[in-house]
Scaffold this motif. Sequence first.
Motif, PDB file in Angstrom:
ATOM      1  N   THR A 190      67.825  40.788  37.104  1.00  0.00           N
ATOM      2  CA  THR A 190      68.772  39.809  37.635  1.00  0.00           C
ATOM      3  C   THR A 190      68.087  38.472  37.830  1.00  0.00           C
ATOM      4  O   THR A 190      66.856  38.386  37.938  1.00  0.00           O
ATOM      5  CB  THR A 190      69.353  40.278  38.982  1.00  0.00           C
ATOM      6  OG1 THR A 190      68.289  40.363  39.936  1.00  0.00           O
ATOM      7  CG2 THR A 190      70.053  41.617  38.842  1.00  0.00           C
ATOM      8  N   GLU A 191      68.885  37.391  37.876  1.00  0.00           N
ATOM      9  CA  GLU A 191      68.384  36.053  38.126  1.00  0.00           C
ATOM     10  C   GLU A 191      69.543  35.171  38.580  1.00  0.00           C
ATOM     11  O   GLU A 191      70.706  35.516  38.422  1.00  0.00           O
ATOM     12  CB  GLU A 191      67.737  35.467  36.870  1.00  0.00           C
ATOM     13  CG  GLU A 191      68.682  35.346  35.688  1.00  0.00           C
ATOM     14  CD  GLU A 191      67.990  34.800  34.442  1.00  0.00           C
ATOM     15  OE1 GLU A 191      66.982  34.088  34.587  1.00  0.00           O
ATOM     16  OE2 GLU A 191      68.465  35.091  33.338  1.00  0.00           O
ATOM     17  N   ARG A 192      69.193  34.030  39.187  1.00  0.00           N
ATOM     18  CA  ARG A 192      70.206  33.092  39.642  1.00  0.00           C
ATOM     19  C   ARG A 192      70.734  32.312  38.451  1.00  0.00           C
ATOM     20  O   ARG A 192      69.967  31.729  37.692  1.00  0.00           O
ATOM     21  CB  ARG A 192      69.598  32.129  40.674  1.00  0.00           C
ATOM     22  CG  ARG A 192      69.349  32.751  42.038  1.00  0.00           C
ATOM     23  CD  ARG A 192      68.365  31.935  42.838  1.00  0.00           C
ATOM     24  NE  ARG A 192      68.681  30.508  42.847  1.00  0.00           N
ATOM     25  CZ  ARG A 192      69.501  29.928  43.739  1.00  0.00           C
ATOM     26  NH1 ARG A 192      70.093  30.673  44.662  1.00  0.00           N
ATOM     27  NH2 ARG A 192      69.719  28.637  43.710  1.00  0.00           N
ATOM     28  N   VAL A 193      72.048  32.286  38.317  1.00  0.00           N
ATOM     29  CA  VAL A 193      72.679  31.544  37.222  1.00  0.00           C
ATOM     30  C   VAL A 193      73.809  30.702  37.772  1.00  0.00           C
ATOM     31  O   VAL A 193      74.492  31.084  38.728  1.00  0.00           O
ATOM     32  CB  VAL A 193      73.206  32.493  36.123  1.00  0.00           C
ATOM     33  CG1 VAL A 193      72.066  33.174  35.412  1.00  0.00           C
ATOM     34  CG2 VAL A 193      74.183  33.503  36.681  1.00  0.00           C
ATOM     35  N   CYS A 194      73.995  29.543  37.174  1.00  0.00           N
ATOM     36  CA  CYS A 194      75.111  28.667  37.517  1.00  0.00           C
ATOM     37  C   CYS A 194      76.084  28.697  36.353  1.00  0.00           C
ATOM     38  O   CYS A 194      75.705  28.375  35.221  1.00  0.00           O
ATOM     39  CB  CYS A 194      74.621  27.248  37.767  1.00  0.00           C
ATOM     40  SG  CYS A 194      75.933  26.082  38.204  1.00  0.00           S
ATOM     41  N   ILE A 195      77.315  29.105  36.623  1.00  0.00           N
ATOM     42  CA  ILE A 195      78.283  29.348  35.553  1.00  0.00           C
ATOM     43  C   ILE A 195      79.494  28.448  35.726  1.00  0.00           C
ATOM     44  O   ILE A 195      80.122  28.421  36.781  1.00  0.00           O
ATOM     45  CB  ILE A 195      78.739  30.816  35.558  1.00  0.00           C
ATOM     46  CG1 ILE A 195      77.556  31.760  35.388  1.00  0.00           C
ATOM     47  CG2 ILE A 195      79.763  31.060  34.454  1.00  0.00           C
ATOM     48  CD1 ILE A 195      77.917  33.210  35.586  1.00  0.00           C
ATOM     49  N   LYS A 196      79.782  27.688  34.706  1.00  0.00           N
ATOM     50  CA  LYS A 196      81.059  26.975  34.617  1.00  0.00           C
ATOM     51  C   LYS A 196      81.778  27.573  33.420  1.00  0.00           C
ATOM     52  O   LYS A 196      81.535  27.199  32.277  1.00  0.00           O
ATOM     53  CB  LYS A 196      80.845  25.476  34.432  1.00  0.00           C
ATOM     54  CG  LYS A 196      82.147  24.691  34.329  1.00  0.00           C
ATOM     55  CD  LYS A 196      81.884  23.212  34.053  1.00  0.00           C
ATOM     56  CE  LYS A 196      83.190  22.454  33.885  1.00  0.00           C
ATOM     57  NZ  LYS A 196      82.953  21.018  33.560  1.00  0.00           N
ATOM     58  N   THR A 197      82.632  28.535  33.693  1.00  0.00           N
ATOM     59  CA  THR A 197      83.156  29.329  32.593  1.00  0.00           C
ATOM     60  C   THR A 197      84.399  30.077  33.034  1.00  0.00           C
ATOM     61  O   THR A 197      84.964  29.806  34.095  1.00  0.00           O
ATOM     62  CB  THR A 197      82.084  30.319  32.095  1.00  0.00           C
ATOM     63  OG1 THR A 197      82.544  30.975  30.914  1.00  0.00           O
ATOM     64  CG2 THR A 197      81.762  31.352  33.168  1.00  0.00           C
ATOM     65  N   ARG A 198      84.800  30.985  32.210  1.00  0.00           N
ATOM     66  CA  ARG A 198      85.918  31.864  32.520  1.00  0.00           C
ATOM     67  C   ARG A 198      85.389  33.114  33.214  1.00  0.00           C
ATOM     68  O   ARG A 198      84.466  33.752  32.727  1.00  0.00           O
ATOM     69  CB  ARG A 198      86.638  32.271  31.243  1.00  0.00           C
ATOM     70  CG  ARG A 198      87.112  31.114  30.378  1.00  0.00           C
ATOM     71  CD  ARG A 198      88.448  30.605  30.813  1.00  0.00           C
ATOM     72  NE  ARG A 198      89.527  31.470  30.371  1.00  0.00           N
ATOM     73  CZ  ARG A 198      90.805  31.281  30.704  1.00  0.00           C
ATOM     74  NH1 ARG A 198      91.136  30.297  31.517  1.00  0.00           N
ATOM     75  NH2 ARG A 198      91.735  32.090  30.250  1.00  0.00           N
TER      76      ARG A 198
END
Length: 242
Positions: free
Chosen positions: A6-14
């Motif tokens: 796992t890791e930190r992710v920034c998502i601008k998505t569906r």
Amino acid sequence: MSHNETERVCIKTRKVYDWVTRQLDVALKPICKNDLNGLFACDLDHNEDDNIADILCDKKLGPLSVKCFLSDEHGHKVDTLAHHHHRHHKGLVCKEIDQAGGRQDVEVEIGGTEITLQRVKVLIKGYVTVHIVDEMGHVVCCSAPIPFATVQTFLLCAPEGTELDCHITFFECDANLIATPDLSQLDVNLILCLDVQMEADVKLEVEARVCRPREEIIEGLLCPPKEFPPQCPEIFPAHRRR
């Protein structure tokens, strides 16, 4: 990253609310003598009133094979692996059918827990084109595009505000032509793999790992697994400044 890391992710998505795959076996209605006569155009000398059996049996063509493929309404081949064909190609439709009163809630029990899902109806329609090919690989007869359609019902997590994202990830067509003086008939059978998701637009920053669709069918799967590109966790998302 691997499937378990796992890791930190920034998502601008569906955001995916539900995701299933389904294999469909679709048998088209047999096309028989009268309907068959006007279906094929053949690159052979023949009388206008000759039927397909007359054309093929009277010519000493040698061994023939019958091939079919997914096409648009003009007979042009559709590539299901091309991204824009999955969702937007006008010759291939996979869309939700609006229901009076909206999607119906359905109570189901999974693992001893009762949950509420929604009944989603999906229309899949398109065209196939059939070629009759000689032993040299030359197309001697070509059919007009043959339409097909099927309606499938799914139980999905599909709350109000979510939208269907549906596309075909695999397509296989098998055609058999009987052309004799006594019987003329074309049979076409299709195998399609559907990838069905319920989605909504969101912005998320999460501790995440690669997900997979939940399993719906147990055997006979032809749908390939979904792979994702790797991220660069050393530089993005940036850690919050204190």
